[in-house]
Design an enzyme around this catalytic site. Structure first.
Site, mmCIF file in Angstrom:
data_model
loop_
_atom_site.group_PDB
_atom_site.id
_atom_site.type_symbol
_atom_site.label_atom_id
_atom_site.label_comp_id
_atom_site.label_asym_id
_atom_site.label_seq_id
_atom_site.Cartn_x
_atom_site.Cartn_y
_atom_site.Cartn_z
ATOM 1 N N TYR A 14 0.808 -1.223 0.000
ATOM 2 C CA TYR A 14 0.000 0.000 0.000
ATOM 3 C C TYR A 14 0.844 1.278 0.000
ATOM 4 O O TYR A 14 0.298 2.378 -0.090
ATOM 5 C CB TYR A 14 -0.945 0.009 1.202
ATOM 6 N N HIS A 19 -4.693 6.208 -0.899
ATOM 7 C CA HIS A 19 -5.264 6.080 0.448
ATOM 8 C C HIS A 19 -4.217 6.309 1.538
ATOM 9 O O HIS A 19 -4.576 6.545 2.684
ATOM 10 C CB HIS A 19 -5.873 4.685 0.607
ATOM 11 N N ASN A 112 -14.625 6.213 4.629
ATOM 12 C CA ASN A 112 -14.914 5.184 5.634
ATOM 13 C C ASN A 112 -14.017 5.266 6.861
ATOM 14 O O ASN A 112 -14.451 4.952 7.970
ATOM 15 C CB ASN A 112 -14.851 3.790 5.008
#
Length: 184
Positions: A14, A19, A112
């Site tokens: 990631y 994000h 979220n």
């Protein structure tokens, strides 16, 4: 005392994704403040230090973005931090790539990770610094978990530095000053 949390997902796969721009800002802040964010505490990688007489706690939650509230809740309750001294840094698909926005409070905007934080802190009343990652050309999940395009990297690098400077300005001069200086 301030708790500053940058949102992102743990793991090498990631690194450099949209994000994880919150993690990038925490890394930049750590560099500017001479801190290491390496201790595991509160389900996060944590760095502790002092800046201008204020204790600073930097957090990189290791819960994955959508459960970030768990890590932040633990830290806020442990240190008994007033919510106005909790700053959350995260990606925003509704802002153009490289734009930053500072707000004193507000909704999750559909993020979220912010939903999790707002739910567990039971409040929207905390400062946040949003970094634009641009609107998705494809589905949202592929967009936020994707890496920045080559043409976007310079904009993001500049935004990360600017966001770190904005957080420092919030600590030094207050959120109103930072909003007027950094919100374009």
């Amino acid at each position: 005392m301030y708790v500053i949390a940058g949102l992102g997902n743990p793991g090498r796969e990631y690194e450099g994704t949209r994000h994880n721009v919150g993690f990038m800002v925490i890394d930049e802040l750590a560099k500017k403040l001479g801190m290491n964010v390496t201790k595991l505490k509160f389900k996060s990688l944590v760095g502790e230090g002092n800046f201008k007489g204020e204790k600073i706690i930097l957090l990189k939650p290791q819960t994955f973005v959508n459960s970030s509230g768990e890590a932040l809740y633990d830290a806020v309750n442990f240190y008994k931090i007033p919510l106005e001294n909790v700053i959350v840094i995260y990606d925003d698909k509704d802002l153009d790539v490289g734009k930053i926005r500072i707000r004193k409070k507000g909704s999750s905007g559909g993020h979220n990770g912010m939903n999790s934080i707002i739910y567990l802190l039971n409040s929207e009343e905390f400062p946040r610094v949003r970094i634009g990652i641009g609107k998705p050309q494809k589905d949202l999940v592929s967009h936020v978990l994707g890496k920045f395009e080559e043409s976007e990297k310079k904009l993001i690098d500049e935004a990360v530095i600017k966001a770190a400077d904005a957080v420092i300005d919030i600590i030094e001069n207050g959120i109103e000053h930072a909003m007027s200086k950094f919100n374009g």
